[in-house]
Scaffold this motif. Structure first.
Motif, PDB file in Angstrom:
ATOM      1  N   ARG A 109      11.125  30.969  -4.165  1.00  0.00           N
ATOM      2  CA  ARG A 109      11.549  32.320  -3.415  1.00  0.00           C
ATOM      3  C   ARG A 109      13.471  33.158  -3.592  1.00  0.00           C
ATOM      4  O   ARG A 109      14.390  33.435  -3.043  1.00  0.00           O
ATOM      5  CB  ARG A 109      12.278  31.876  -1.450  1.00  0.00           C
ATOM      6  CG  ARG A 109      10.973  31.503  -0.951  1.00  0.00           C
ATOM      7  CD  ARG A 109      10.102  32.686  -0.663  1.00  0.00           C
ATOM      8  NE  ARG A 109       9.064  33.980  -1.669  1.00  0.00           N
ATOM      9  CZ  ARG A 109       8.928  35.081  -0.973  1.00  0.00           C
ATOM     10  NH1 ARG A 109       9.204  35.411  -0.483  1.00  0.00           N
ATOM     11  NH2 ARG A 109       8.410  34.912  -2.007  1.00  0.00           N
ATOM     12  N   PHE A 110      13.380  32.862  -4.808  1.00  0.00           N
ATOM     13  CA  PHE A 110      14.646  33.162  -5.623  1.00  0.00           C
ATOM     14  C   PHE A 110      14.247  34.195  -6.919  1.00  0.00           C
ATOM     15  O   PHE A 110      13.368  34.284  -7.164  1.00  0.00           O
ATOM     16  CB  PHE A 110      15.239  32.252  -6.253  1.00  0.00           C
ATOM     17  CG  PHE A 110      16.587  32.349  -6.796  1.00  0.00           C
ATOM     18  CD1 PHE A 110      17.697  33.342  -6.579  1.00  0.00           C
ATOM     19  CD2 PHE A 110      16.891  32.474  -8.562  1.00  0.00           C
ATOM     20  CE1 PHE A 110      18.760  33.797  -6.920  1.00  0.00           C
ATOM     21  CE2 PHE A 110      17.745  32.425  -8.823  1.00  0.00           C
ATOM     22  CZ  PHE A 110      19.292  33.591  -8.443  1.00  0.00           C
ATOM     23  N   ILE A 111      15.255  35.053  -6.931  1.00  0.00           N
ATOM     24  CA  ILE A 111      15.114  36.137  -7.842  1.00  0.00           C
ATOM     25  C   ILE A 111      16.221  36.225  -8.865  1.00  0.00           C
ATOM     26  O   ILE A 111      17.065  36.720  -7.625  1.00  0.00           O
ATOM     27  CB  ILE A 111      14.841  38.234  -6.899  1.00  0.00           C
ATOM     28  CG1 ILE A 111      13.638  37.962  -7.041  1.00  0.00           C
ATOM     29  CG2 ILE A 111      14.613  38.997  -8.919  1.00  0.00           C
ATOM     30  CD1 ILE A 111      13.041  38.978  -5.865  1.00  0.00           C
ATOM     31  N   TRP A 112      16.432  36.175  -9.755  1.00  0.00           N
ATOM     32  CA  TRP A 112      17.541  36.418 -11.418  1.00  0.00           C
ATOM     33  C   TRP A 112      17.440  38.006 -11.214  1.00  0.00           C
ATOM     34  O   TRP A 112      16.990  38.051 -12.010  1.00  0.00           O
ATOM     35  CB  TRP A 112      17.153  35.491 -12.139  1.00  0.00           C
ATOM     36  CG  TRP A 112      18.196  35.460 -13.069  1.00  0.00           C
ATOM     37  CD1 TRP A 112      20.155  36.155 -12.756  1.00  0.00           C
ATOM     38  CD2 TRP A 112      18.058  34.267 -14.208  1.00  0.00           C
ATOM     39  NE1 TRP A 112      19.872  36.052 -14.510  1.00  0.00           N
ATOM     40  CE2 TRP A 112      19.128  35.271 -15.043  1.00  0.00           C
ATOM     41  CE3 TRP A 112      16.988  33.603 -14.846  1.00  0.00           C
ATOM     42  CZ2 TRP A 112      20.176  34.775 -16.152  1.00  0.00           C
ATOM     43  CZ3 TRP A 112      17.605  33.161 -15.953  1.00  0.00           C
ATOM     44  CH2 TRP A 112      19.159  33.717 -16.451  1.00  0.00           C
ATOM     45  N   VAL A 113      18.708  37.937 -10.664  1.00  0.00           N
ATOM     46  CA  VAL A 113      18.540  39.821 -10.452  1.00  0.00           C
ATOM     47  C   VAL A 113      19.511  39.725 -11.526  1.00  0.00           C
ATOM     48  O   VAL A 113      20.219  38.853 -12.463  1.00  0.00           O
ATOM     49  CB  VAL A 113      19.240  40.479 -10.029  1.00  0.00           C
ATOM     50  CG1 VAL A 113      19.532  41.448 -10.257  1.00  0.00           C
ATOM     51  CG2 VAL A 113      18.551  40.813  -8.278  1.00  0.00           C
ATOM     52  N   HIS A 114      19.409  40.955 -13.062  1.00  0.00           N
ATOM     53  CA  HIS A 114      19.891  41.322 -14.484  1.00  0.00           C
ATOM     54  C   HIS A 114      19.856  40.134 -15.525  1.00  0.00           C
ATOM     55  O   HIS A 114      20.587  39.776 -15.916  1.00  0.00           O
ATOM     56  CB  HIS A 114      21.297  40.943 -14.389  1.00  0.00           C
ATOM     57  CG  HIS A 114      21.603  42.517 -12.752  1.00  0.00           C
ATOM     58  ND1 HIS A 114      20.888  43.840 -13.091  1.00  0.00           N
ATOM     59  CD2 HIS A 114      22.574  42.456 -11.970  1.00  0.00           C
ATOM     60  CE1 HIS A 114      21.295  44.433 -12.105  1.00  0.00           C
ATOM     61  NE2 HIS A 114      22.707  43.979 -11.610  1.00  0.00           N
ATOM     62  N   ALA A 115      18.367  39.553 -14.985  1.00  0.00           N
ATOM     63  CA  ALA A 115      17.900  38.351 -16.179  1.00  0.00           C
ATOM     64  C   ALA A 115      18.070  38.718 -17.380  1.00  0.00           C
ATOM     65  O   ALA A 115      18.782  37.751 -18.585  1.00  0.00           O
ATOM     66  CB  ALA A 115      16.839  37.341 -16.407  1.00  0.00           C
TER      67      ALA A 115
ATOM     68  N   ALA B 177      12.436  30.744 -14.728  1.00  0.00           N
ATOM     69  CA  ALA B 177      10.547  31.244 -14.559  1.00  0.00           C
ATOM     70  C   ALA B 177      10.037  29.364 -14.009  1.00  0.00           C
ATOM     71  O   ALA B 177       8.882  29.327 -13.419  1.00  0.00           O
ATOM     72  CB  ALA B 177       9.768  31.468 -15.016  1.00  0.00           C
ATOM     73  N   GLY B 178      10.309  28.635 -14.994  1.00  0.00           N
ATOM     74  CA  GLY B 178       8.743  27.276 -15.186  1.00  0.00           C
ATOM     75  C   GLY B 178       9.665  26.570 -14.049  1.00  0.00           C
ATOM     76  O   GLY B 178       9.330  25.677 -13.630  1.00  0.00           O
ATOM     77  N   ARG B 179      11.348  27.114 -13.877  1.00  0.00           N
ATOM     78  CA  ARG B 179      11.710  26.450 -12.391  1.00  0.00           C
ATOM     79  C   ARG B 179      11.200  26.761 -10.871  1.00  0.00           C
ATOM     80  O   ARG B 179      11.001  26.723  -9.328  1.00  0.00           O
ATOM     81  CB  ARG B 179      12.879  26.295 -12.053  1.00  0.00           C
ATOM     82  CG  ARG B 179      14.216  25.465 -12.857  1.00  0.00           C
ATOM     83  CD  ARG B 179      15.468  25.399 -13.264  1.00  0.00           C
ATOM     84  NE  ARG B 179      15.829  24.747 -11.752  1.00  0.00           N
ATOM     85  CZ  ARG B 179      16.947  24.830 -11.472  1.00  0.00           C
ATOM     86  NH1 ARG B 179      18.201  24.941 -12.250  1.00  0.00           N
ATOM     87  NH2 ARG B 179      17.608  24.065 -10.700  1.00  0.00           N
ATOM     88  N   GLY B 180      10.430  28.312 -10.789  1.00  0.00           N
ATOM     89  CA  GLY B 180       9.808  28.903  -9.751  1.00  0.00           C
ATOM     90  C   GLY B 180      10.600  30.162  -9.896  1.00  0.00           C
ATOM     91  O   GLY B 180       9.548  30.848  -9.198  1.00  0.00           O
ATOM     92  N   ALA B 181      11.755  30.564  -9.878  1.00  0.00           N
ATOM     93  CA  ALA B 181      12.156  31.684  -9.457  1.00  0.00           C
ATOM     94  C   ALA B 181      11.078  32.667 -10.139  1.00  0.00           C
ATOM     95  O   ALA B 181      11.092  33.066 -11.877  1.00  0.00           O
ATOM     96  CB  ALA B 181      13.707  31.513 -10.317  1.00  0.00           C
ATOM     97  N   TYR B 182      11.508  33.954 -10.295  1.00  0.00           N
ATOM     98  CA  TYR B 182      11.338  34.807 -10.796  1.00  0.00           C
ATOM     99  C   TYR B 182      12.464  35.655 -11.662  1.00  0.00           C
ATOM    100  O   TYR B 182      13.080  35.131 -11.172  1.00  0.00           O
ATOM    101  CB  TYR B 182      11.130  36.270  -9.571  1.00  0.00           C
ATOM    102  CG  TYR B 182       9.694  36.303  -8.453  1.00  0.00           C
ATOM    103  CD1 TYR B 182       9.207  36.532  -9.337  1.00  0.00           C
ATOM    104  CD2 TYR B 182       9.609  35.821  -7.269  1.00  0.00           C
ATOM    105  CE1 TYR B 182       7.070  36.300  -8.376  1.00  0.00           C
ATOM    106  CE2 TYR B 182       8.693  35.950  -6.687  1.00  0.00           C
ATOM    107  CZ  TYR B 182       7.569  36.088  -7.395  1.00  0.00           C
ATOM    108  OH  TYR B 182       5.932  35.776  -6.349  1.00  0.00           O
ATOM    109  N   VAL B 183      12.082  35.987 -12.908  1.00  0.00           N
ATOM    110  CA  VAL B 183      13.016  36.667 -13.699  1.00  0.00           C
ATOM    111  C   VAL B 183      12.982  38.080 -13.737  1.00  0.00           C
ATOM    112  O   VAL B 183      11.902  38.828 -14.428  1.00  0.00           O
ATOM    113  CB  VAL B 183      12.809  35.684 -15.261  1.00  0.00           C
ATOM    114  CG1 VAL B 183      13.733  37.165 -16.169  1.00  0.00           C
ATOM    115  CG2 VAL B 183      12.625  33.938 -14.698  1.00  0.00           C
ATOM    116  N   GLU B 184      14.023  39.249 -13.597  1.00  0.00           N
ATOM    117  CA  GLU B 184      14.129  40.480 -13.352  1.00  0.00           C
ATOM    118  C   GLU B 184      14.635  41.084 -14.298  1.00  0.00           C
ATOM    119  O   GLU B 184      16.328  40.148 -14.432  1.00  0.00           O
ATOM    120  CB  GLU B 184      14.655  40.603 -11.915  1.00  0.00           C
ATOM    121  CG  GLU B 184      14.809  42.019 -12.239  1.00  0.00           C
ATOM    122  CD  GLU B 184      15.689  42.346 -10.139  1.00  0.00           C
ATOM    123  OE1 GLU B 184      14.322  42.835  -9.745  1.00  0.00           O
ATOM    124  OE2 GLU B 184      15.988  43.404 -10.496  1.00  0.00           O
TER     125      GLU B 184
END
Ligand SMILES: [Zn+2]
Length: 310
Positions: A194-200, A213-220
């Motif tokens: 349920r988390f998006i890393w904005v400006h990855a 991403a392996g922890r579940g986050a979206y990488v944007e």
């Protein structure tokens, strides 16, 4: 109940949507909430400038656009409603708040649970006495790392997300801060899906993006078509993540737009940037690099749908 996407014009079924831009700007006031005419704008004047860019995006296949100008940097529901009425695509409005220096006094004074309640209400009932529900929680971290106020915001957002299922998208410069932030959110009980890393793309070490991403986050990666971003580098990062099998955690957007209410013609200093570089240049480039049409669909349709639906 089936998950839906919450837009300015109401909730829509996920099957009705195709390509979604998860990080753009329509109306943004970077002067912050303490100037007297903060976030003020004549909706018809904004429509006149912005509508052609949204119509072009729609013609290029974009079905929905996520407005990331959150509280503190100009969120204006009247403007978003006027735009949504005039254009053939859906607009997803934010709740949340921008980074410390932009947090309005009224939110500064709230406790973590009061803030969580406010954001939960905006996600479930409506924003500012309207029936328009926020479609996600937009936050931002200061460039040197989260301040204590931003840590409070993260914890409140985690609660609001857990109450509603909404995703948290947070402006985060570099992997060190992203890691710190994800630790706070996980400690607060949030599933990082349920988390998006904005400006990855601001983190140059791809292994750190893979770890997130392996922890579940979206990488944007959200500088598609931006003149200040090397496009070959951005493409290489996207391809590396896809080749590492992380295409189900990747999001792509332009971070474009930025109608500026502080300028006489509404244009930002560098000119208004539109929303078609992804479809016109970046996706074709991905395909030439061996990314399949199915993977492109996953990244530009399925991932944003899954990220934003609740
Ligand atoms: Zn942005």
């Amino acid at each position: 109940m089936a998950k839906r996407i919450h837009t300015v014009k109401g909730t829509v079924e996920i099957d009705s949507l195709g390509l979604i831009l998860p990080h753009e700007h329509l109306f943004t006031d970077l002067r912050g909430p303490n100037v007297p005419d903060y976030a003020q704008g004549e909706p018809s004047a904004v429509v006149k400038v912005v509508e052609p860019f949204l119509t072009a995006a729609s013609a290029a296949g974009v079905t929905a656009l996520v407005e990331c100008s959150t509280v503190g940097v100009g969120r204006n529901l009247a403007v978003l409603r006027a735009l949504a009425d005039e254009v053939p695509l859906q607009i997803v409005p934010p709740t949340g708040v921008y980074r410390d220096a932009y947090v309005p006094e009224s939110l500064r004074e709230m406790s973590e649970s009061e803030l969580a309640d406010l954001w939960t209400k905006e996600l479930t009932d409506g924003i500012e006495r309207t029936a328009i529900r926020a479609g996600f929680i937009k936050l931002a971290m200061s460039d040197d790392g989260p301040t204590s106020l931003e840590i409070r915001n993260l914890k409140a957002a985690a609660r609001a997300s857990q109450n509603t299922g909404a995703v948290i998208a947070s402006h985060t410069i570099g992997g060190r801060i992203a890691k710190q932030e994800m630790d706070v959110l996980e400690e607060a009980g949030l599933d990082l899906q349920r988390f998006i890393w904005v400006h990855a793309q601001t983190e140059r070490d791809i292994s750190i993006l893979q770890e997130a991403a392996g922890r579940g986050a979206y990488v944007e990666l959200d500088t598609v078509g931006a003149p200040y971003q090397s496009q070959p580098e951005l493409l290489a990062t996207a391809v590396a993540l896809i080749e590492a099998g992380l295409d189900d955690h990747l999001l792509l957007s332009h971070d474009a737009g930025w109608y500026n209410p502080a300028s006489s013609d509404g244009l930002p200093e560098q000119g208004y940037r539109g929303y078609t570089a992804l479809t016109k240049d970046f996706i074709p480039a991905l395909l030439t690099r061996g990314v399949s049409a199915e993977q492109v669909r996953r990244i530009t349709v399925d991932n944003p749908v899954q990220a934003f639906a609740f």
